[in-house]
Scaffold this motif. Structure first.
Motif, PDB file in Angstrom:
ATOM      1  N   HIS A  11       0.852  -1.197  -0.044  1.00 58.20           N
ATOM      2  CA  HIS A  11       0.023  -0.114   0.098  1.00 58.20           C
ATOM      3  C   HIS A  11       0.833   1.335   0.018  1.00 58.20           C
ATOM      4  O   HIS A  11       2.019   1.395   0.716  1.00 58.20           O
ATOM      5  N   SER A  57       0.836   3.832   1.664  1.00 57.76           N
ATOM      6  CA  SER A  57       1.033   4.291   3.088  1.00 57.76           C
ATOM      7  C   SER A  57       2.355   3.544   3.547  1.00 57.76           C
ATOM      8  O   SER A  57       2.964   4.267   4.650  1.00 57.76           O
ATOM      9  N   ARG A 100       5.148   3.324   2.227  1.00 59.52           N
ATOM     10  CA  ARG A 100       6.398   3.975   1.807  1.00 59.52           C
ATOM     11  C   ARG A 100       6.487   5.308   2.602  1.00 59.52           C
ATOM     12  O   ARG A 100       7.546   5.845   2.176  1.00 59.52           O
ATOM     13  N   ARG A 101       5.916   5.656   3.412  1.00 59.93           N
ATOM     14  CA  ARG A 101       6.060   6.744   4.072  1.00 59.93           C
ATOM     15  C   ARG A 101       7.208   7.029   4.853  1.00 59.93           C
ATOM     16  O   ARG A 101       7.407   8.333   4.772  1.00 59.93           O
ATOM     17  N   HIS A 102       7.972   6.187   5.242  1.00 63.40           N
ATOM     18  CA  HIS A 102       9.066   6.352   5.825  1.00 63.40           C
ATOM     19  C   HIS A 102      10.228   6.076   4.938  1.00 63.40           C
ATOM     20  O   HIS A 102      11.551   5.924   5.456  1.00 63.40           O
ATOM     21  N   ILE A 118       0.704  -2.464   5.023  1.00 67.73           N
ATOM     22  CA  ILE A 118       0.489  -1.291   5.213  1.00 67.73           C
ATOM     23  C   ILE A 118       1.305  -0.129   5.908  1.00 67.73           C
ATOM     24  O   ILE A 118       1.143   0.730   6.028  1.00 67.73           O
ATOM     25  N   HIS A 119       2.461  -0.790   6.414  1.00 70.40           N
ATOM     26  CA  HIS A 119       3.279  -0.101   7.091  1.00 70.40           C
ATOM     27  C   HIS A 119       4.661  -0.600   7.216  1.00 70.40           C
ATOM     28  O   HIS A 119       4.886  -1.839   7.310  1.00 70.40           O
TER      29      HIS A 119
END
Length: 83
Positions: free
Chosen positions: A4, A6, A8-10, A66-67
């Motif tokens: 997802h 999201s 890839r946020r980090h 997702i994380h």
């Protein structure tokens, strides 16, 4: 396996997320009372850094990450205690 946006946020690369999942050394359900079961996995990226990966099952039963981020102290404690 799907990733997802999201996750890839980090800044973790897709290949590192997949590697961490494939070579995971720890897994634990995070929420038992939620209809969508979230599972925490800890594994290493391609350089050997420990990552925390959270995944759910998608509508077809496949894995949806997702994380993803470098392992935090909170999860490091769980990893060291249970392994």
């Amino acid at each position: 396996m799907t990733i997802h946006p999201s996750a890839r946020r980090h800044g973790i690369l897709d290949a590192d997320m997949i590697h961490a999942y494939d070579y995971r050394t720890y897994g634990r359900v995070l929420e038992f009372d939620n209809p969508i079961e979230r599972v925490l996995y800890i594994g290493s990226d391609q350089a050997g850094n420990l990552l925390e990966i959270v995944a759910i099952r998608d509508q077809r039963g496949g894995l949806l990450i997702i994380h993803a981020m470098r392992m935090t102290k909170q999860y490091q404690y769980l990893f060291e205690r249970d392994t």
